[in-house]
Structures are given as structure tokens and as C-alpha cells.
Write a protein that holds these residues in place. Structure first.
Motif, short mmCIF file in Angstrom:
data_model
loop_
_atom_site.label_atom_id
_atom_site.label_comp_id
_atom_site.label_asym_id
_atom_site.label_seq_id
_atom_site.Cartn_x
_atom_site.Cartn_y
_atom_site.Cartn_z
N TRP A 24 0.84 -1.20 0.00
CA TRP A 24 0.00 0.00 0.00
C TRP A 24 0.87 1.25 0.00
O TRP A 24 0.56 2.23 -0.69
CB TRP A 24 -0.96 -0.01 1.19
N SER A 25 1.96 1.24 0.74
CA SER A 25 2.88 2.39 0.75
C SER A 25 3.47 2.64 -0.63
O SER A 25 3.62 3.79 -1.06
CB SER A 25 4.00 2.16 1.76
N ALA A 26 3.79 1.56 -1.35
CA ALA A 26 4.32 1.70 -2.71
C ALA A 26 3.27 2.33 -3.63
O ALA A 26 3.59 3.18 -4.47
CB ALA A 26 4.77 0.36 -3.25
N ILE A 27 2.02 1.91 -3.48
CA ILE A 27 0.95 2.46 -4.31
C ILE A 27 0.72 3.94 -4.02
O ILE A 27 0.58 4.74 -4.94
CB ILE A 27 -0.35 1.66 -4.11
N THR A 28 0.69 4.32 -2.76
CA THR A 28 0.48 5.74 -2.44
C THR A 28 1.66 6.58 -2.91
O THR A 28 1.47 7.72 -3.31
CB THR A 28 0.23 5.95 -0.94
N ILE B 165 -8.92 -3.30 1.83
CA ILE B 165 -8.34 -2.07 2.37
C ILE B 165 -9.14 -1.45 3.50
O ILE B 165 -8.64 -0.55 4.18
CB ILE B 165 -8.12 -1.01 1.27
N ALA B 166 -10.38 -1.89 3.70
CA ALA B 166 -11.22 -1.26 4.72
C ALA B 166 -12.09 -2.30 5.41
O ALA B 166 -12.51 -3.28 4.80
CB ALA B 166 -12.09 -0.18 4.09
N ALA B 167 -12.38 -2.03 6.67
CA ALA B 167 -13.21 -2.94 7.46
C ALA B 167 -14.69 -2.80 7.15
O ALA B 167 -15.46 -3.74 7.31
CB ALA B 167 -12.97 -2.71 8.95
N ASP B 168 -15.12 -1.62 6.67
CA ASP B 168 -16.54 -1.41 6.38
C ASP B 168 -16.69 -0.37 5.27
O ASP B 168 -15.71 0.25 4.83
CB ASP B 168 -17.31 -1.00 7.62
N ALA B 169 -17.91 -0.18 4.82
CA ALA B 169 -18.19 0.74 3.71
C ALA B 169 -17.86 2.19 4.04
O ALA B 169 -17.40 2.94 3.19
CB ALA B 169 -19.65 0.62 3.29
N ALA B 170 -18.07 2.58 5.29
CA ALA B 170 -17.78 3.97 5.68
C ALA B 170 -16.28 4.26 5.60
O ALA B 170 -15.88 5.32 5.12
CB ALA B 170 -18.29 4.23 7.10
N ARG B 171 -15.47 3.32 6.03
CA ARG B 171 -14.01 3.53 5.94
C ARG B 171 -13.54 3.52 4.49
O ARG B 171 -12.65 4.28 4.12
CB ARG B 171 -13.28 2.45 6.74
N PHE B 172 -14.14 2.66 3.67
CA PHE B 172 -13.80 2.63 2.25
C PHE B 172 -14.13 3.98 1.61
O PHE B 172 -13.34 4.53 0.85
CB PHE B 172 -14.55 1.50 1.54
N ALA B 173 -15.30 4.53 1.93
CA ALA B 173 -15.71 5.83 1.38
C ALA B 173 -14.78 6.95 1.84
O ALA B 173 -14.42 7.82 1.04
CB ALA B 173 -17.15 6.13 1.78
N SER B 174 -14.39 6.94 3.11
CA SER B 174 -13.50 8.00 3.58
C SER B 174 -12.11 7.88 2.96
O SER B 174 -11.47 8.89 2.65
CB SER B 174 -13.41 8.00 5.11
N SER C 149 -11.60 6.69 -0.03
CA SER C 149 -11.82 7.15 -1.40
C SER C 149 -11.75 8.67 -1.48
O SER C 149 -11.16 9.23 -2.41
CB SER C 149 -13.18 6.65 -1.89
N VAL C 150 -12.32 9.35 -0.50
CA VAL C 150 -12.27 10.82 -0.46
C VAL C 150 -10.84 11.30 -0.27
O VAL C 150 -10.39 12.25 -0.92
CB VAL C 150 -13.20 11.36 0.65
N LEU C 151 -10.09 10.64 0.60
CA LEU C 151 -8.69 11.00 0.84
C LEU C 151 -7.87 10.87 -0.44
O LEU C 151 -7.08 11.76 -0.78
CB LEU C 151 -8.11 10.12 1.94
N ILE C 152 -8.07 9.78 -1.17
CA ILE C 152 -7.35 9.57 -2.42
C ILE C 152 -7.77 10.59 -3.47
O ILE C 152 -6.94 11.11 -4.22
CB ILE C 152 -7.54 8.12 -2.91
N GLY D 130 -6.34 11.50 -7.20
CA GLY D 130 -6.55 10.18 -7.78
C GLY D 130 -7.96 9.67 -7.55
O GLY D 130 -8.86 10.42 -7.19
N PHE D 131 -8.14 8.39 -7.77
CA PHE D 131 -9.44 7.78 -7.51
C PHE D 131 -9.24 6.35 -7.02
O PHE D 131 -8.19 5.74 -7.23
CB PHE D 131 -10.33 7.80 -8.76
N LEU D 132 -10.25 5.85 -6.35
CA LEU D 132 -10.26 4.49 -5.82
C LEU D 132 -11.47 3.78 -6.37
O LEU D 132 -12.57 4.33 -6.35
CB LEU D 132 -10.32 4.53 -4.29
N ALA D 133 -11.26 2.58 -6.90
CA ALA D 133 -12.38 1.82 -7.46
C ALA D 133 -12.35 0.39 -6.93
O ALA D 133 -11.28 -0.20 -6.76
CB ALA D 133 -12.27 1.80 -8.98
#
Length: 148
Positions: free
Chosen positions: A63-67, A86-95, A97-100, A105-108
Motif C-alpha cells: 500500500w505504501s508503494a501504491i500511495t 483495504i477497509a473494514a466497512d463501507a464507511a471507511r472505504f468511502a473516507s 476514497s475521499v482522501l485519495i 486520484g481515484f479508488l475503485a
């Protein structure tokens, strides 16, 4: 900031990421993510994976290499085989995604297409296509000389 060709054309470079302790699951996640990227005409610039999901995301080497690749502009997006990589739940995945997105960039998440299809969907689409082309395989639906 991500690098794009000067003419505005070209494929979007993305990274594929997975994190699981099971090799077969990692291969399946990579296959789904590659397929997801290919159907959108994105270029898979690299594939990274980690094998210990219990490690915090920011402490994982893959993950560090990707970032790092995202920050340097080598990639514009990240595709994961499933949100659970990458995330334990949908809320963490969404947050995340916003950070990226804030980094340019984008997260899919590569979702399986078959999970969205309903029973009989293919047959209904075929019938609609045939009906729109003027070919009616079922014959006359209303007998002639009758009115409804």
C-alpha cells in the motif's frame, strides 16, 4: 499531480492492490481488478499485494508503494478486488476514497458483474433487441380480428 499525455489521449494508469493471507484469494482479486480496469480501458501500471490484513493499512509495504506511485504521478487510480482488502466497512472505504480523491486520484472496487444481474435478464435483453429490430419470434400476440 498525475501525469497525462500532452495530446489528452491515452489510457489512464492504475494500480491493482489486494491484501489477503490466502494466495488463491489474492489471485482472484487481481484477476477481477485487472478485468475491471480492462473494461474501462485503463492501463494496469502495476500490481501490489500484501499478505497480512491485520497490519494497519498505512504500515503495509504494498500500500505504501501504491500511495508513493500516486503521489509521484505514475498512477492516477487504485483498483482493489474488494473493499475488504483495504477497509473494514463501507464507511471507511468511502473516507479512504475521499482522501485519495483529494490527492488527485481515484479508488475503485472491482465488483463482479454477475452479482448485479437478475434471473432472466439476458433473455429479456435479447427479446427487447429483437423487438426493436422488427423481428418478432413469438408471432402475433393478439389474434387478428379481436380488439381489446
Amino acid at each position: 499531480m498525475p501525469q497525462t499525455p500532452s495530446d489528452g489521449f491515452g489510457r489512464v494508469p492504475v494500480a491493482v492492490y489486494s491484501c489477503t493471507a490466502e494466495t488463491a484469494v489474492a489471485r482472484d482479486a487481481e484477476r477481477r481488478a485487472r478485468h475491471y480496469a480492462d473494461t474501462r480501458h485503463w492501463h494496469v501500471a502495476g500490481v501490489w499485494s500484501d499478505n497480512d490484513p491485520s497490519v494497519a493499512l498505512d504500515a503495509r509495504p504494498g500500500w505504501s508503494a501504491i500511495t508513493g506511485a500516486l503521489s509521484s504521478g505514475l498512477i492516477r487510480g487504485i483498483v482493489v478486488g474488494g473493499a475488504s482488502h483495504i477497509a473494514a466497512d463501507a464507511a471507511r472505504f468511502a473516507s479512504l476514497s475521499v482522501l485519495i480523491r483529494n490527492r488527485g486520484g481515484f479508488l475503485a472496487e472491482a465488483t463482479a458483474g454477475s452479482s448485479r444481474r437478475t434471473a432472466g435478464q439476458h433473455e429479456r435483453r435479447r427479446m427487447l433487441f429483437e423487438a426493436s429490430s422488427g423481428w418478432l419470434p413469438w408471432g402475433c400476440l393478439v389474434p387478428r380480428g379481436t380488439s381489446s
